[in-house]
Motif scaffolding. Structure first.
Motif, PDB file in Angstrom:
ATOM      1  N   PRO A  49       0.991  -1.050  -0.244  1.00  0.00           N
ATOM      2  CA  PRO A  49       0.142   0.049   0.219  1.00  0.00           C
ATOM      3  C   PRO A  49       1.168   1.472  -0.515  1.00  0.00           C
ATOM      4  O   PRO A  49       0.185   2.212  -0.218  1.00  0.00           O
ATOM      5  CB  PRO A  49      -1.134   0.283   1.345  1.00  0.00           C
ATOM      6  N   ARG A  52       1.924   3.982  -3.722  1.00  0.00           N
ATOM      7  CA  ARG A  52       0.919   4.236  -4.636  1.00  0.00           C
ATOM      8  C   ARG A  52      -0.262   5.601  -3.734  1.00  0.00           C
ATOM      9  O   ARG A  52       0.112   5.829  -2.380  1.00  0.00           O
ATOM     10  CB  ARG A  52      -0.136   3.909  -4.838  1.00  0.00           C
ATOM     11  N   TYR A  54      -3.167   8.148  -2.551  1.00  0.00           N
ATOM     12  CA  TYR A  54      -4.675   7.871  -2.700  1.00  0.00           C
ATOM     13  C   TYR A  54      -5.695   9.366  -2.160  1.00  0.00           C
ATOM     14  O   TYR A  54      -5.226  10.378  -1.130  1.00  0.00           O
ATOM     15  CB  TYR A  54      -4.993   7.292  -0.545  1.00  0.00           C
ATOM     16  N   GLU A  58     -10.137   8.195  -0.471  1.00  0.00           N
ATOM     17  CA  GLU A  58      -9.662   6.840  -0.411  1.00  0.00           C
ATOM     18  C   GLU A  58      -9.055   6.349   1.162  1.00  0.00           C
ATOM     19  O   GLU A  58      -9.375   5.332   1.917  1.00  0.00           O
ATOM     20  CB  GLU A  58      -8.967   6.558  -1.015  1.00  0.00           C
ATOM     21  N   ALA A  59      -8.709   7.637   1.732  1.00  0.00           N
ATOM     22  CA  ALA A  59      -7.643   7.839   2.883  1.00  0.00           C
ATOM     23  C   ALA A  59      -8.762   7.681   4.087  1.00  0.00           C
ATOM     24  O   ALA A  59      -8.458   6.400   4.983  1.00  0.00           O
ATOM     25  CB  ALA A  59      -6.798   8.906   3.279  1.00  0.00           C
ATOM     26  N   LEU A  62      -9.638   4.317   4.071  1.00  0.00           N
ATOM     27  CA  LEU A  62      -8.882   3.181   4.762  1.00  0.00           C
ATOM     28  C   LEU A  62      -8.660   3.334   6.063  1.00  0.00           C
ATOM     29  O   LEU A  62      -7.380   2.760   7.073  1.00  0.00           O
ATOM     30  CB  LEU A  62      -7.515   3.412   4.048  1.00  0.00           C
ATOM     31  N   ARG A  69      -4.489   9.433   8.948  1.00  0.00           N
ATOM     32  CA  ARG A  69      -3.159   9.115   7.714  1.00  0.00           C
ATOM     33  C   ARG A  69      -1.670   9.815   8.528  1.00  0.00           C
ATOM     34  O   ARG A  69      -1.204   9.433   8.062  1.00  0.00           O
ATOM     35  CB  ARG A  69      -3.412  10.373   6.635  1.00  0.00           C
ATOM     36  N   TYR A 114      -9.255  -2.783   1.341  1.00  0.00           N
ATOM     37  CA  TYR A 114      -8.389  -2.534   0.728  1.00  0.00           C
ATOM     38  C   TYR A 114      -9.386  -1.898  -0.685  1.00  0.00           C
ATOM     39  O   TYR A 114      -8.726  -1.010  -1.455  1.00  0.00           O
ATOM     40  CB  TYR A 114      -7.071  -3.604   1.192  1.00  0.00           C
ATOM     41  N   LEU A 118     -10.522   2.227  -2.508  1.00  0.00           N
ATOM     42  CA  LEU A 118      -9.727   2.797  -4.108  1.00  0.00           C
ATOM     43  C   LEU A 118     -10.828   2.519  -4.946  1.00  0.00           C
ATOM     44  O   LEU A 118     -11.759   2.103  -5.138  1.00  0.00           O
ATOM     45  CB  LEU A 118      -9.026   1.626  -4.442  1.00  0.00           C
TER      46      LEU A 118
END
Length: 212
Positions: A49, A52, A54, A58-59, A62, A69, A114, A118
């Motif tokens: 992970p 890439r 985000y 998306e953050a 997740l 973050r 996950y 995305l």
């Protein structure tokens, strides 16, 4: 000793599989060009992970996996996705073969959550290899596939979504304990609700939650 190298040349959703399945196209090279009678290959696939970026949405999605973050410098660790065994057919020098990975849309599984979080872009994957190769001209020689063999793969997010849509079009599912499922079934039966969607929407409405 034969030097073995691996490369992932693509990944696709299998439209004919009984369940959600991704098919990775794997190129195997034996150097110098050698006769390989067969190869029993073990392949571990990991999600990387940290490789890439985000978007904010998306953050947020997740957070339950990696935390806020601000913590990602230490929490964005690799995750196990799959482990499969592959029999590579006979070849000389180089061959391409398919690696089929059966997937789940169970949202209790970290890798599924996950992928679901995305929105676009690519999923950074790492394929790790080991196993045994049977080589030789006019006879057999047994050689190990070294544990340090690996290949990177950038799977488009749209490939995952295409696979899920083939088997769960416009929907998803959650796993519940048996006693909770029995209670929901009894609730649905008492109120003669025609579907699970209406059952959940009725419960949400009773709890003061808005539904669409």
């Amino acid at each position: 000793m034969t030097d073995f190298a691996f490369a992932c040349t693509g990944v696709r959703a299998d439209p004919y599989a009984m369940g959600p399945t991704l098919v990775f196209r794997l190129r195997v090279t034996a150097s110098p060009p050698a006769r390989v009678h067969a190869m029993a290959l073990r392949c571990q696939i990991r999600i990387e992970p940290a490789r890439r970026g985000y978007a904010e949405a998306e953050a947020e999605a997740l957070t339950d996996l990696f935390g806020d973050r601000s913590r990602w410098g230490s929490s964005l660790n690799p995750m196990q996705f799959a482990q499969v065994q592959v029999m590579v057919p006979a070849f000389t020098g180089e061959v391409e073969t398919d690696v089929a990975v059966h997937c789940t849309y169970d949202m209790d599984i970290a890798s599924t959550r996950y992928f679901h979080a995305l929105q676009d872009g690519e999923v950074p994957l790492l394929m790790l290899f080991s196993g045994t190769a049977f080589t030789g001209e006019g006879g057999f020689r047994v050689e190990p596939v070294p544990w340090d063999r690996e290949a990177g793969c950038r799977m488009p997010v749209k490939t995952w979504r295409e696979m899920v849509e083939q088997h769960f079009p416009g929907s998803g599912w959650i796993r519940l304990p048996r006693d909770t499922m029995d209670a929901l079934l009894a609730y649905r039966s008492r109120r003669a609700l025609p579907s699970w969607q209406e059952t959940v929407e009725t419960l949400m409405s009773a709890a003061g939650e808005r539904t669409t």
